[in-house]
Design a protein around this motif. Structure first.
Motif, PDB file in Angstrom:
ATOM      1  N   GLN B 361       0.822  -1.209   0.000  1.00 37.55           N
ATOM      2  CA  GLN B 361       0.000   0.000   0.000  1.00 37.55           C
ATOM      3  C   GLN B 361       0.852   1.252   0.000  1.00 37.55           C
ATOM      4  O   GLN B 361       0.545   2.233  -0.673  1.00 37.55           O
ATOM      5  N   PHE B 362       1.921   1.245   0.776  1.00 35.11           N
ATOM      6  CA  PHE B 362       2.761   2.446   0.817  1.00 35.11           C
ATOM      7  C   PHE B 362       3.236   2.810  -0.586  1.00 35.11           C
ATOM      8  O   PHE B 362       3.031   3.936  -1.059  1.00 35.11           O
ATOM      9  N   MET B 363       3.848   1.855  -1.246  1.00 32.79           N
ATOM     10  CA  MET B 363       4.375   2.106  -2.588  1.00 32.79           C
ATOM     11  C   MET B 363       3.254   2.389  -3.580  1.00 32.79           C
ATOM     12  O   MET B 363       3.379   3.254  -4.460  1.00 32.79           O
ATOM     13  N   ALA B 364       2.163   1.662  -3.422  1.00 33.14           N
ATOM     14  CA  ALA B 364       1.028   1.815  -4.336  1.00 33.14           C
ATOM     15  C   ALA B 364       0.577   3.267  -4.404  1.00 33.14           C
ATOM     16  O   ALA B 364       0.289   3.796  -5.475  1.00 33.14           O
ATOM     17  N   ASP B 365       0.498   3.914  -3.238  1.00 32.06           N
ATOM     18  CA  ASP B 365      -0.082   5.252  -3.149  1.00 32.06           C
ATOM     19  C   ASP B 365       0.971   6.342  -3.031  1.00 32.06           C
ATOM     20  O   ASP B 365       0.627   7.508  -2.830  1.00 32.06           O
ATOM     21  N   SER B 366       2.219   5.970  -3.113  1.00 35.76           N
ATOM     22  CA  SER B 366       3.287   6.950  -2.896  1.00 35.76           C
ATOM     23  C   SER B 366       3.692   7.611  -4.206  1.00 35.76           C
ATOM     24  O   SER B 366       4.492   7.079  -4.976  1.00 35.76           O
ATOM     25  N   SER B 367       3.168   8.808  -4.435  1.00 33.25           N
ATOM     26  CA  SER B 367       3.550   9.531  -5.641  1.00 33.25           C
ATOM     27  C   SER B 367       4.958  10.082  -5.470  1.00 33.25           C
ATOM     28  O   SER B 367       5.350  10.511  -4.380  1.00 33.25           O
ATOM     29  N   ARG B 368       5.695  10.070  -6.546  1.00 38.98           N
ATOM     30  CA  ARG B 368       7.065  10.590  -6.527  1.00 38.98           C
ATOM     31  C   ARG B 368       7.304  11.425  -7.793  1.00 38.98           C
ATOM     32  O   ARG B 368       6.570  11.309  -8.769  1.00 38.98           O
ATOM     33  N   ALA B 369       8.342  12.175  -7.730  1.00 45.14           N
ATOM     34  CA  ALA B 369       8.816  12.870  -8.923  1.00 45.14           C
ATOM     35  C   ALA B 369       9.705  11.897  -9.685  1.00 45.14           C
ATOM     36  O   ALA B 369      10.720  11.446  -9.159  1.00 45.14           O
ATOM     37  N   VAL B 370       9.280  11.581 -10.873  1.00 49.25           N
ATOM     38  CA  VAL B 370       9.991  10.545 -11.632  1.00 49.25           C
ATOM     39  C   VAL B 370      10.376  11.100 -12.987  1.00 49.25           C
ATOM     40  O   VAL B 370       9.593  11.808 -13.636  1.00 49.25           O
ATOM     41  N   GLU B 371      11.577  10.766 -13.410  1.00 47.84           N
ATOM     42  CA  GLU B 371      12.020  11.102 -14.770  1.00 47.84           C
ATOM     43  C   GLU B 371      11.087  10.404 -15.759  1.00 47.84           C
ATOM     44  O   GLU B 371      10.835   9.211 -15.603  1.00 47.84           O
ATOM     45  N   PRO B 372      10.553  11.110 -16.755  1.00 50.42           N
ATOM     46  CA  PRO B 372       9.680  10.404 -17.716  1.00 50.42           C
ATOM     47  C   PRO B 372      10.431   9.218 -18.307  1.00 50.42           C
ATOM     48  O   PRO B 372      11.641   9.277 -18.533  1.00 50.42           O
ATOM     49  N   PHE B 373       9.716   8.145 -18.519  1.00 51.07           N
ATOM     50  CA  PHE B 373      10.368   6.946 -19.043  1.00 51.07           C
ATOM     51  C   PHE B 373      10.598   7.101 -20.541  1.00 51.07           C
ATOM     52  O   PHE B 373       9.754   7.638 -21.262  1.00 51.07           O
ATOM     53  N   ALA B 374      11.758   6.654 -20.968  1.00 50.62           N
ATOM     54  CA  ALA B 374      12.064   6.704 -22.398  1.00 50.62           C
ATOM     55  C   ALA B 374      11.316   5.571 -23.077  1.00 50.62           C
ATOM     56  O   ALA B 374      11.701   4.410 -22.988  1.00 50.62           O
TER      57      ALA B 374
END
Ligand SMILES: Cc1ncc(C[n+]2csc(CCOP(=O)(O)OP(=O)(O)O)c2C)c(N)n1
Ligand SMILES: Cc1ncc(C[n+]2csc(CCOP(=O)(O)OP(=O)(O)O)c2C)c(N)n1
Ligand code: SF4
Ligand code: SF4
Ligand SMILES: [Mg+2]
Ligand SMILES: [Mg+2]
Lengths: 283, 568, 568, 283
Positions: B361-374
């Protein structure tokens, strides 16, 4: 065009005299009569004596888990709507362990043909009551006789407005083959409940017992009349109607998904540009 | 033990009842933070109800790369009075409470922004006003915030755009004279360009990028959102997302679909997964590729349905009767959710086996700033072999050195494909020949060799000969990494070993590190140290010191450091 | 490697098609053997079909205590021609084939009793004639055999008694001039008085003796016969045996029944058990006692449905999501099936937990000569506490030192009993208080302490400092014990460590033995050495040498000895 | 005698305005009207919003797994036939995940009262379609609208000759309470399908929507007439009948077991002498 023989001729693991042999015969004839080639057909089954049938048919086969032929068949049909998908299993498999999938498959109206070898018993596990075993029938597992009301699969299917509901008798091969052809051609969930004598564990519903009772629905019977169908589906005892009890033209789930563009068949390629746009929404 | 902020980050908690719109505010704020160029970690905590109760949406934003949540709170957006009492003890020295001016609740000398919401906007836009206050407080540009608000509401509710803008403007205006410098984020080190994504969205995106075409599911928190993300893209990407009557149907559908040629997946949580275990075994013996995403929550049974845990590792690892190879990935961060899901789908196809993504659940709902995927040029799963590449009598389970047999799909050529849940011959037909049984069991086992050769090694960070080595896996990794940095800053020689693939294990990849460390501490989100036990089983090395969390909250850096104190 | 008979035992294989009545003959013969005072081990091997194919019923009888099957065959009763070819290679030097005189099949110089069945009896009684031939051949008294035949048919088919007698008499008569002395068993060392019982019957009897009152099941080989034995006694013993619509229903019914006060059990095999795993977890969190009998067969999935395996140990051990205590027993012989089932039911009640009996097809169908169980004065499970013993506000999950809370039953007093699959308060009500969660998780964990304090140590036999130590568990134990004796007879110092409880493990009970042995060899009926892995996980001790069987047949002494050669 | 108040007054986790509140009220009234004391009642539920109800009733409670309230209730009733056992859960729980148990419980005719809060949606998991969600209804999980034919629980129960089949509306508390009393008193499986507005996720079948449509079955309606019952059970749309649709007097499974001497209640002792005789058969 393929003939019944093209669908193979295998040694079986069934008891001599079992009603399954005629079903197998009718099925091969039905497949050929429907104009199918072996490689166009996917037979999906569960576990039980009936569920061994696909091993005796020259076709694609997925012999899965007890009770789960319908969901597996559903998945296959949605993945490749071009396949002719036939789920084949016993009464225990489909109405017992798989009861919930039976209801759901009808509601989905997935274009799968469901052939149930209904011998009113669990054959492979040596004769326990199935959902269709008559009240009072004594087995080692039901030493005081079955106390549950038997399940009426065709009436339930009619009630829930399944796309196509038929009952056949393994003792009337040509008639059964014809039902199978119609079931395959029908676009939607097509149930053929097949009355099948089990010579090892069912000494009530024997070949002779059925022979005496089964009669074909009259030529002017209208399977689109839901009320009439329900009444016919409830008929059981001294006279047992066989034939197409009910059918309708509801759109099948696979067609829905095809038309929506969700189900594109197995050759479709992933559109990375489109995916890129979806990803950009997260920016 | 509370750790104070020193490093240019701010931790915001929005608290209130379910149904008050916390998630809306949180999502817009997190989008703004990332667009501004900050790093971010979101932690969501919610109850198993639709209205009422107490939920929080926590955003930690900073200029450096953040990998973990923080427990101490700098800004508390109290959507109701109860929130103040519940979080008062977590506030840092510079902490500030944002609350409706009308509230009479005491905040015990904490800095307090009593916002006259009813003066700033209509009741319907209080949320947006609150958003404006906090955005302004931490120094986010008004236009940037307004853009995020527009994006959130504009399409769905064009009529509200202006009212939102107005409420936001008023809030910024009101804040002008009220900036608390201690809470303003330093200028970002980068200029945005990243996307905001949580673990489940990244899993969905990863699966789509790998060419997933079929997903069946039965709703279950915290896995459902994986499926909803797929469903939202179904027409655009050509994927069938079907709600099943139960989890048994879901996995059997997915296996049927995969057999017929659609790269397939299911997503569920512990209780639903329990119902799938027979299907896992079916995938094992029929050698049907399938991706199984299990998003963990605390058990047993219904347990705490909306909280987090890492308690199902052993269950997943041994799920299904009989013996067959599998691989289990446990993403350590959101980017890995994407990449490992892709990898898992490809691995499933390559080894014709069930492969797992174990998240929580933590990871499921944990929004992060992510480099757009190539995405350009990414390869996708191509199920089955090209039938033209093959001639002769097709045998689905031909015995091979690698254990992998040529997989053809049914219906696309004259070759007949026969698969069986019974023990079977090379042709796929049921058999009771016991020599064939052994040959088939051995064939299946051999696939584990291939899978093992592709194992992703655990990631090691730190000193070559640490006095203290942390061992962890999956979603706990971020917090362990940060805890280690804190300790290093305090002068200790610390290493971290984070596993994002938890099965199979290749001892040579890490056992030396365990042996070299003066002291090894395992960190997991469960009560029995399941991964530590697994390491001992596979290597003999016993990790005696363990920091275990099983209260339903994610492992945090603070928890690790406090736990270390206890086992020290 | 074939081991010849030297020790006053004879190994008889009756082979033929399903439906030919092998089991009838085998059961009568085994009854006679035991009534005569011999020790016995039966091994049944059958196919997943009702008619046809090739099945065997193997009876090893002897004057000394036998604990294992033997692979080499002294007497082959060939009910059809195929049987000769299939077993020819297993015959000992003194071996003899019993076959219809009309058969033309070659038996390659083996001693052959070509029986003129049609002269001895009507076709319907060929079986009995064959029985007479083999009984006479091994020296069983005619009256004794006739008595066993009467017992088998008398009640059900009184009309056949005379015909059976006549066929038997003719067979004995025909045999008079044909005795082969090498096959006659020496006089027994005891005078009968034992019962003939297989593992599943003993499990049923053990459960009845412990007071089982509810069993729900869905048919599945090889577990079904446990349930059929209960059903046959239902009216006499007061037990409800209900066939469920699926295995999920079965375990949830049993949990409901247990909660309401009936000592309850389920019985199934791997695939059915997979469907029960969510229920296992439910029993864990609700703290409901339940006995779960899992009779193993080779997987994955449908696998070999009528064969044997020990491949589900790890699955059972980790089944169910979340963490909760359990105990797993694996009876090493039929008497243990009785005693451990009793013990398991009591343990389940005492610790309000799921408890497992892990058996397999070999043990399920292996009839043995067993000392009648002393039933007089045996205690039974008394579910729940006496409500009068309690006053105050009842709390189903009161926190206690032992982790065990006072269990009251619903409806029998004014105390209300509240159980919950969610995390709950002491009162049993759903909670999301995370501190309560931890307290409850800890409470449940503490029960493992009590369970551990009652663990049955593994049984050690042999030299105190063996050069070779076998480690095994469950149904493989008998064969390991015998293999060790063979080695000892050959002058080697051998020890055996047989586990009949495989969880929890108490390392202090055995780890020293592992360390003291020069060489340790694990023996199991699976391909990955699951128990060896478990031992390493729990003790760090790695058992590298393993003799593993996974072809669907039971581990035999011959297999152990041959396997030893390979790992030697 | 206990009053409705004796069945407690707890804080709930439901949304303000939810139809569950009136069901809870009707249930407490029904329990009291049926003359029951709290300790005589065992409430069994699954998981969902509806399934939380037992926590708000002062009684014995077993709150089990999603979809599994019926088997658990069945086991409890067979263990202690003296208990009044009530299974209470949502439409998703009983007709979705628990569909197979629904069919089997009807066939068993176990003396359990089954109260289904039918809000035509999965509430607790935030609004996915349930088996009773109308065709075309759009949710995040069904972005193109439900494509499956909805499941008609009362018609299915009538078709399978359930012991007692009723439909209630949470907006008519006294009527519902009376249905619950009748259901509890009926010896056999008693289904009360309760139409329940969900203010958070079902914006079609609202309180007003139901209010306009629900009408009580006329006084002269004969619930023992199977054909009439089936017709009434199919009625849906502008007019929705509520009341007892069908009932019969078939013997319940628990009575069968009691009469056979298999189910002897929780105080019966094991007869070791009898067991000894059974054992001696193995000699
Ligand atoms: C999950 C699971 N439960 C039980 C079984 C055992 N089993 C195999 S076949 C069968 C019954 C078969 O009955 P039916 O479907 O009517 O087929 P038939 O043999 O009568 O043709 C059962 C219970 C199984 N294989 N898997
Ligand atoms: C095995 C399993 N699958 C899924 C879930 C998740 N789940 C909890 S409640 C629920 C749906 C509830 O719907 P319903 O029964 O209609 O109750 P409502 O909330 O609408 O009252 C689901 C799918 C679960 N707890 N267990
Ligand atoms: S057991 Fe019955 S169904 Fe099975 S093969 Fe024999 S006769 Fe046919
Ligand atoms: S979500 Fe719907 S059913 Fe659940 S409490 Fe809210 S209104 Fe009621
Ligand atoms: Mg059958
Ligand atoms: Mg609902």
């Amino acid at each position: 065009m393929a003939t019944a023989e093209d669908f193979g001729n295998y040694e079986t693991a069934w008891c001599p005299g079992c009603g399954n042999f005629s079903i197998l015969k009718a099925l091969k004839k039905g497949l050929a009569d429907a104009g199918l080639e072996p490689h166009q057909v996917l037979m999906v089954s569960g576990i039980g004596q009936a569920a061994k049938t696909p091993h005796y048919i020259n076709s694609n086969v997925f012999n899965g888990l007890h009770g789960r032929s319908l969901p597996t068949a559903t998945g296959a049909k949605l993945a490749n709507p071009d396949l002719t998908v036939i789920a084949e299993s016993g009464d225990g498999c489909n109405y017992g362990e798989g009861g919930n999938h039976f209801l759901a498959a009808i509601r989905r109206n997935i274009d799968v043909t469901l052939l149930v070898h209904n011998n009113q018993i669990y054959g492979l596990t040596k004769g326990q009551a199935s959902p269709t075993t008559p009240e009072g029938y004594v087995t080692k597992a039901q030493p005081h006789g079955v106390m549950l009301e038997p399940f009426n699969p065709v009436a339930t299917a009619v009630l829930l407005r399944a796309g196509f509901v038929a009952r056949g008798f393994s003792g009337m091969i040509d008639h059964l083959a014809d039902l199978i052809v119609q079931a395959i051609r029908h676009k939607g969930l097509s149930l053929v409940d097949i009355l099948q004598p089990c010579v090892s564990f069912n000494n009530v519903n024997t070949f002779a017992w059925y022979k005496k009772r089964c009669y074909k629905l009259p030529g002017d019977y209208d399977p689109t009349d839901w009320n009439a169908a329900l009444a016919k589906a409830e008929e059981w005892g001294d006279r047992i109607p066989i034939g197409v009890l009910y059918s309708n033209e509801r759109q099948s789930l696979d067609r829905h998904y095809v038309e929506l563009g969700c189900a594109r068949g197995i050759n479709s390629q992933t559109d990375m540009r489109e995916l890129g746009e979806i990803m950009r929404k997260y920016a | 033990m509370r750790q104070e902020n020193t490093s240019g980050d701010v931790n915001i908690v929005i608290g209130g009842e379910a149904g008050q719109g916390l998630v809306t505010v949180g999502d817009i704020l997190s989008k703004t933070v990332v667009r501004a160029g900050y790093s971010m970690v979101v932690t969501q905590s919610y109850m198993s109800r639709i209205r009422g109760g107490h939920n929080t949406y926590c955003i930690r934003a900073g200029i450096d790369e953040l990998q973990a949540p923080r427990e101490s709170v700098d800004v508390l957006v109290a959507m109701n009075d109860e929130t103040v009492g519940l979080h008062r003890g977590e506030m840092t020295n510079r902490g500030c409470v944002i609350i409706d001016g009308k509230s009479k609740v005491s905040s015990d000398g904490l800095a307090r922004l009593a916002v006259p919401f009813s003066e700033l906007s209509d009741k319907r836009y209080f949320n947006i006003a609150a958003l404006g206050v906090v955005a302004s407080l931490i120094g986010l540009d008004e236009e940037l915030t307004a853009g995020a608000v527009d994006d959130a509401f504009g399409r769905k509710h064009p009529e509200s755009v202006e009212a939102n803008r107005a409420a936001l403007a008023k809030a910024y205006d009101w804040m002008k004279s009220r900036r608390l410098p201690g809470l303003v984020l330093p200028p970002p080190r980068r200029s945005g360009g990243r996307i905001v994504m949580n673990g489940n969205q990244a899993i969905a995106l990863g699966a789509l990028s790998a060419g997933v075409k079929f997903c069946a599911f039965y709703p279950m928190t915290p896995a459902t959102s994986i499926v909803l993300s797929l469903a939202a893209a179904d027409q655009r990407m050509g994927v069938v997302v079907e709600q099943a009557e139960d989890e048994i149907a879901a996995i059997n559908m997915a296996i049927g679909a995969s057999f017929a040629g659609a790269p397939s997946m299911v997503a569920t949580s512990g209780g639903g997964f329990a119902l799938m275990t027979e299907g896992v075994s079916l995938a094992g013996i029929t050698e049907t590729p399938i991706l199984i995403a299990v998003a963990m929550r605390p058990g047993p049974a219904t347990g705490l349905p909306t909280r987090t845990a890492q308690g199902d590792l052993e269950f997943v690892l041994h799920s299904g009767h009989g013996e067959f190879p599998r691989a289990v990935f446990a993403p350590c961060n959101v980017a890995e959710c994407f990449h490992l899901t892709r990898g898992a789908m490809k691995l499933a196809e390559k080894y014709q086996s069930p492969v797992f993504i174990l998240t929580d659940q933590f990871m499921a709902d944990s929004s992060r700033a992510v480099e757009p995927f190539a995405l350009d040029g990414l390869d996708t799963v191509n199920p089955g072999a090209i039938p033209e590449s093959f001639n002769g009598l097709y045998k689905r389970y031909a015995l091979t050195q690698s254990g992998v047999s040529l997989r053809l799909l049914p219906g696309i050529s004259r070759n007949l494909v026969v698969a069986d849940s019974d023990e079977h011959t090379e042709e796929g037909h049921i058999t009771e020949d016991l020599a064939v049984r052994v040959a088939m069991a051995d064939k299946r086992s051999r696939k584990l060799g291939g899978i093992t050769s592709e194992v992703i090694p655990p990631q090691y960070v730190g000193d070559e000969t640490p006095e203290l080595l942390f061992v962890t896996w999956g979603s706990s990794s971020g917090s362990v990494l940060e805890a280690a940095e804190v300790l290093r800053a305090g002068g200790r020689k610390v290493g971290t070993l984070c596993f994002s693939q938890v099965w199979p294990l290749v001892p040579e990849q890490f056992v030396e590190r365990l042996e070299k460390a003066l002291r090894v501490v395992g960190v997991e989100g469960n009560a029995t140290g399941q991964f530590c036990r697994l390491i001992r089983r596979e290597t003999g090395f016993e990790i005696r010191d363990r920091v275990l969390r099983y209260d339903g909250l994610p492992v945090t850096p603070e928890f690790v450091l406090a736990g270390l104190g206890k086992v020290d």
